[in-house]
Write an enzyme that holds these catalytic residues in place. Structure first.
Site, PDB file in Angstrom:
ATOM      1  N   GLU A   1      -7.478   5.056  -9.116  1.00  0.00           N
ATOM      2  CA  GLU A   1      -6.954   4.547  -7.846  1.00  0.00           C
ATOM      3  C   GLU A   1      -7.426   3.104  -7.673  1.00  0.00           C
ATOM      4  O   GLU A   1      -8.536   2.766  -8.054  1.00  0.00           O
ATOM      5  CB  GLU A   1      -7.477   5.462  -6.716  1.00  0.00           C
ATOM      6  CG  GLU A   1      -7.477   4.895  -5.322  1.00  0.00           C
ATOM      7  CD  GLU A   1      -6.088   4.627  -4.756  1.00  0.00           C
ATOM      8  OE1 GLU A   1      -5.184   5.467  -4.910  1.00  0.00           O
ATOM      9  OE2 GLU A   1      -5.929   3.548  -4.147  1.00  0.00           O
TER      10      GLU A   1
ATOM     11  N   TYR B   1      -2.922   7.174  -9.292  1.00  0.00           N
ATOM     12  CA  TYR B   1      -2.637   6.793  -7.906  1.00  0.00           C
ATOM     13  C   TYR B   1      -3.186   7.896  -7.007  1.00  0.00           C
ATOM     14  O   TYR B   1      -2.484   8.438  -6.162  1.00  0.00           O
ATOM     15  CB  TYR B   1      -1.129   6.613  -7.662  1.00  0.00           C
ATOM     16  CG  TYR B   1      -0.412   5.709  -8.638  1.00  0.00           C
ATOM     17  CD1 TYR B   1      -0.312   4.344  -8.391  1.00  0.00           C
ATOM     18  CD2 TYR B   1       0.179   6.223  -9.798  1.00  0.00           C
ATOM     19  CE1 TYR B   1       0.368   3.514  -9.286  1.00  0.00           C
ATOM     20  CE2 TYR B   1       0.849   5.400 -10.693  1.00  0.00           C
ATOM     21  CZ  TYR B   1       0.947   4.045 -10.425  1.00  0.00           C
ATOM     22  OH  TYR B   1       1.625   3.242 -11.305  1.00  0.00           O
TER      23      TYR B   1
ATOM     24  N   CYS C   1       5.732   9.786  21.352  1.00  0.00           N
ATOM     25  CA  CYS C   1       6.737   9.752  20.300  1.00  0.00           C
ATOM     26  C   CYS C   1       6.906  11.154  19.734  1.00  0.00           C
ATOM     27  O   CYS C   1       5.935  11.887  19.567  1.00  0.00           O
ATOM     28  CB  CYS C   1       6.256   8.766  19.233  1.00  0.00           C
ATOM     29  SG  CYS C   1       7.123   8.900  17.676  1.00  0.00           S
TER      30      CYS C   1
ATOM     31  N   CYS D   1      13.608   1.141  18.466  1.00  0.00           N
ATOM     32  CA  CYS D   1      12.500   1.351  17.535  1.00  0.00           C
ATOM     33  C   CYS D   1      12.988   1.421  16.094  1.00  0.00           C
ATOM     34  O   CYS D   1      12.432   0.773  15.205  1.00  0.00           O
ATOM     35  CB  CYS D   1      11.757   2.624  17.940  1.00  0.00           C
ATOM     36  SG  CYS D   1      10.789   3.383  16.650  1.00  0.00           S
TER      37      CYS D   1
ATOM     38  N   CYS E   1       7.560   9.160  -3.045  1.00  0.00           N
ATOM     39  CA  CYS E   1       8.011   9.029  -1.655  1.00  0.00           C
ATOM     40  C   CYS E   1       9.230   8.122  -1.581  1.00  0.00           C
ATOM     41  O   CYS E   1       9.613   7.691  -0.497  1.00  0.00           O
ATOM     42  CB  CYS E   1       6.876   8.522  -0.770  1.00  0.00           C
ATOM     43  SG  CYS E   1       6.188   6.975  -1.341  1.00  0.00           S
TER      44      CYS E   1
HETATM   45  N1  SAH Z   1      -2.088  11.028  -4.427  1.00  0.00           N
HETATM   46  C1  SAH Z   1      -2.660  10.529  -3.212  1.00  0.00           C
HETATM   47  C2  SAH Z   1      -2.269   9.092  -2.856  1.00  0.00           C
HETATM   48  C3  SAH Z   1      -0.817   8.712  -2.994  1.00  0.00           C
HETATM   49  S1  SAH Z   1      -0.330   7.210  -2.211  1.00  0.00           S
HETATM   50  C4  SAH Z   1      -2.382  11.482  -2.062  1.00  0.00           C
HETATM   51  O1  SAH Z   1      -1.584  12.393  -2.174  1.00  0.00           O
HETATM   52  O2  SAH Z   1      -3.008  11.314  -1.000  1.00  0.00           O
HETATM   53  C5  SAH Z   1      -0.379   6.065  -3.500  1.00  0.00           C
HETATM   54  C6  SAH Z   1      -1.757   5.543  -3.829  1.00  0.00           C
HETATM   55  O3  SAH Z   1      -1.608   4.603  -4.902  1.00  0.00           O
HETATM   56  C7  SAH Z   1      -2.481   4.797  -2.705  1.00  0.00           C
HETATM   57  O4  SAH Z   1      -3.749   5.382  -2.517  1.00  0.00           O
HETATM   58  C8  SAH Z   1      -2.621   3.359  -3.230  1.00  0.00           C
HETATM   59  O5  SAH Z   1      -3.835   2.739  -2.845  1.00  0.00           O
HETATM   60  C9  SAH Z   1      -2.570   3.570  -4.739  1.00  0.00           C
HETATM   61  N2  SAH Z   1      -2.122   2.456  -5.561  1.00  0.00           N
HETATM   62  C10 SAH Z   1      -1.172   1.528  -5.284  1.00  0.00           C
HETATM   63  N3  SAH Z   1      -1.001   0.702  -6.324  1.00  0.00           N
HETATM   64  C11 SAH Z   1      -1.841   1.113  -7.304  1.00  0.00           C
HETATM   65  C12 SAH Z   1      -2.111   0.665  -8.629  1.00  0.00           C
HETATM   66  N4  SAH Z   1      -1.472  -0.365  -9.145  1.00  0.00           N
HETATM   67  N5  SAH Z   1      -3.033   1.337  -9.347  1.00  0.00           N
HETATM   68  C13 SAH Z   1      -3.693   2.394  -8.835  1.00  0.00           C
HETATM   69  N6  SAH Z   1      -3.477   2.857  -7.589  1.00  0.00           N
HETATM   70  C14 SAH Z   1      -2.577   2.228  -6.821  1.00  0.00           C
END
Ligand code: SAH
Length: 403
Positions: free
Chosen positions: A283, A262, A109, A32, A358
């Site tokens: 977003e 984001y 898993c 995996c 991340c």
């Molecule tokens: N802060 C949130 C999401 C983090 S993940 C939480 O904690 O749940 C990152 C996010 O960025 C995702 O929802 C993805 O759709 C968004 N994303 C990716 N590229 C982007 C961009 N260019 N502009 C705006 N959002 C984006």
């Protein structure tokens, strides 16, 4: 090293095994490739992650450490299984072997929510009596491609998404009935149509065949709406730890203009909003934005507004418009932020930036850029969102050098 209470340990025996034996206990450990650190005991994993992170961030600032889980198994509340057939024609479900399109069968898993795993097995068992064929990637024939299960952490609500290669699920009502007979805890079932020859799991089109088409979950006392395509963190126990840290780092006084970039379903911005003057969330994913707007209403938060846009474009427009922002939360995907975003961020001149990442490598790259433009890392902490894997989540506080 701090530890955090987690969900019930489901396999005490497995926990106590020597790490080497634990690796053997997972029959697909090697094939995996998902649990790169399964051979290390958990304390060792945390040390390994802390050291990696500290080394990468060393040029910019000091790390407080890494926050681990007390019970690090079965933390994934979003489980994805790909369906297909083995060499003998038997239906299998599992994961793609890393970097390939070969399916490694997985029945349960160590990382995944056990109920979600059981639901996927039931779907597999039902296929025969409903004469549903699995999709064949090479020929494009067959129907069922993937199953996605999302389990709410505090609400117990469960969403099942059946990803099909074409739009019609035969006897869909009876299929739902049979599935819910075994798992009455399923609260919604959605058919997602992915008719493209692509490695993306979900397609555009969706049809809700049972329940509301989304689930709700609660974190840090607020309720969030989660649709099939919206991003929502997979490890709810550690997400609470991460969000609390992020908000504490921001040190809000109740007056600030806050930007949540984001923002996904708007979780961080919503949690910050009672301690801020106003909050803007941005977003790209329109379903996530819709969930965020519904969440703000649901949690009765009058001072938060969400926009669907590329975060870089949005920031640029704000900077060009001379808008004022005091604190920026940013939580970009693994690729990190864009130069457009970072340049606009510098132009906007927020006092503080809370960077949630991340991927430590793109974090370090972006910190380097911001460091060169007068933003200093004040502190940072790792939060282990992905035990047994090599992935590391970090939250950093940056503040603008006084000029
Ligand atoms: N802060 C949130 C999401 C983090 S993940 C939480 O904690 O749940 C990152 C996010 O960025 C995702 O929802 C993805 O759709 C968004 N994303 C990716 N590229 C982007 C961009 N260019 N502009 C705006 N959002 C984006």
């Amino acid at each position: 090293m701090k530890v955090q209470a987690g969900s019930k340990p489901l396999s005490e025996k497995r926990r106590k095994q020597q790490p080497e034996k634990r690796a053997v206990l997972c029959p697909v450990y090697k094939k995996c490739g998902g649990c790169q650190l399964l051979h290390m005991d958990y304390k060792k994993q945390l040390n390994w992650k802390r050291e990696q992170l500290a080394a990468l961030l060393k040029p910019y600032g000091k790390l407080e450490g890494i926050i681990g889980m007390e019970m690090p198994e079965h933390y994934r509340h979003k489980v994805h299984a790909v369906f297909g057939r083995d060499g003998k024609g038997k239906v299998i479900s599992g994961v793609y072997k890393e970097g390939t399109h070969m399916i490694v069968p997985v029945e349960n898993c160590l990382l995944e929510n056990e109920k979600a795993d059981a639901i996927i097995q039931t779907v597999k068992e039902l296929l025969k009596s409903f004469k549903i064929k699995t999709y064949d990637e090479d020929t494009g024939y067959g129907l069922l491609r993937h199953v996605l299960v999302r389990a709410g952490y505090s609400t117990g609500q469960i969403m099942v998404v059946l990803v099909l290669g074409s739009p019609i699920l035969p006897s869909k009502n009876n299929f739902v009935k049979a599935l819910r007979k075994v798992h009455p805890e399923i609260t919604t079932v959605v058919v997602n149509v992915n008719d493209k020859r692509t490695s993306m799991v979900l397609g555009e089109k969706e049809q809700v065949i049972y329940g509301p088409g989304y689930i709700e979950d609660q974190l840090c006392g607020m309720t969030f709406k989660i649709s099939p395509k919206s991003f929502y963190q997979v490890n709810p126990v550690q997400t609470e730890v991460l969000y609390k840290k992020a908000i504490a780092f921001a040190g809000l006084s109740g007056k600030e203009v806050v930007l949540d970039a984001y923002c996904g379903t708007g979780t961080i911005g919503m949690l910050a909003s009672p301690q801020a003057g106003s909050v803007i969330g941005v977003e790209l994913n329109k379903d996530a934005v819709r969930d965020a707007i519904a969440g703000a209403k649901r949690n009765k938060l009058p001072n938060i507004h969400f926009y669907q846009a590329d975060a870089g474009d949005f920031m640029e427009r704000m900077a060009d418009g001379g808008e004022k922002v005091d604190v920026v939360f940013m939580d970009p995907p693994r690729t990190g932020s864009s130069e457009k975003f970072l340049a606009a961020l510098v132009k906007l001149k927020p006092r503080k930036v809370v960077y949630i990442s991340c991927n430590p490598e793109t974090l370090a790259r972006d910190l380097k850029y911001l460091n060169g433009k007068g933003y200093r890392m004040k502190t940072g902490v790792g939060v282990d969102m992905f035990p047994f894997t090599k992935h590391v989540e970090t939250v950093c506080l940056l503040s603008r050098k006084a000029q």
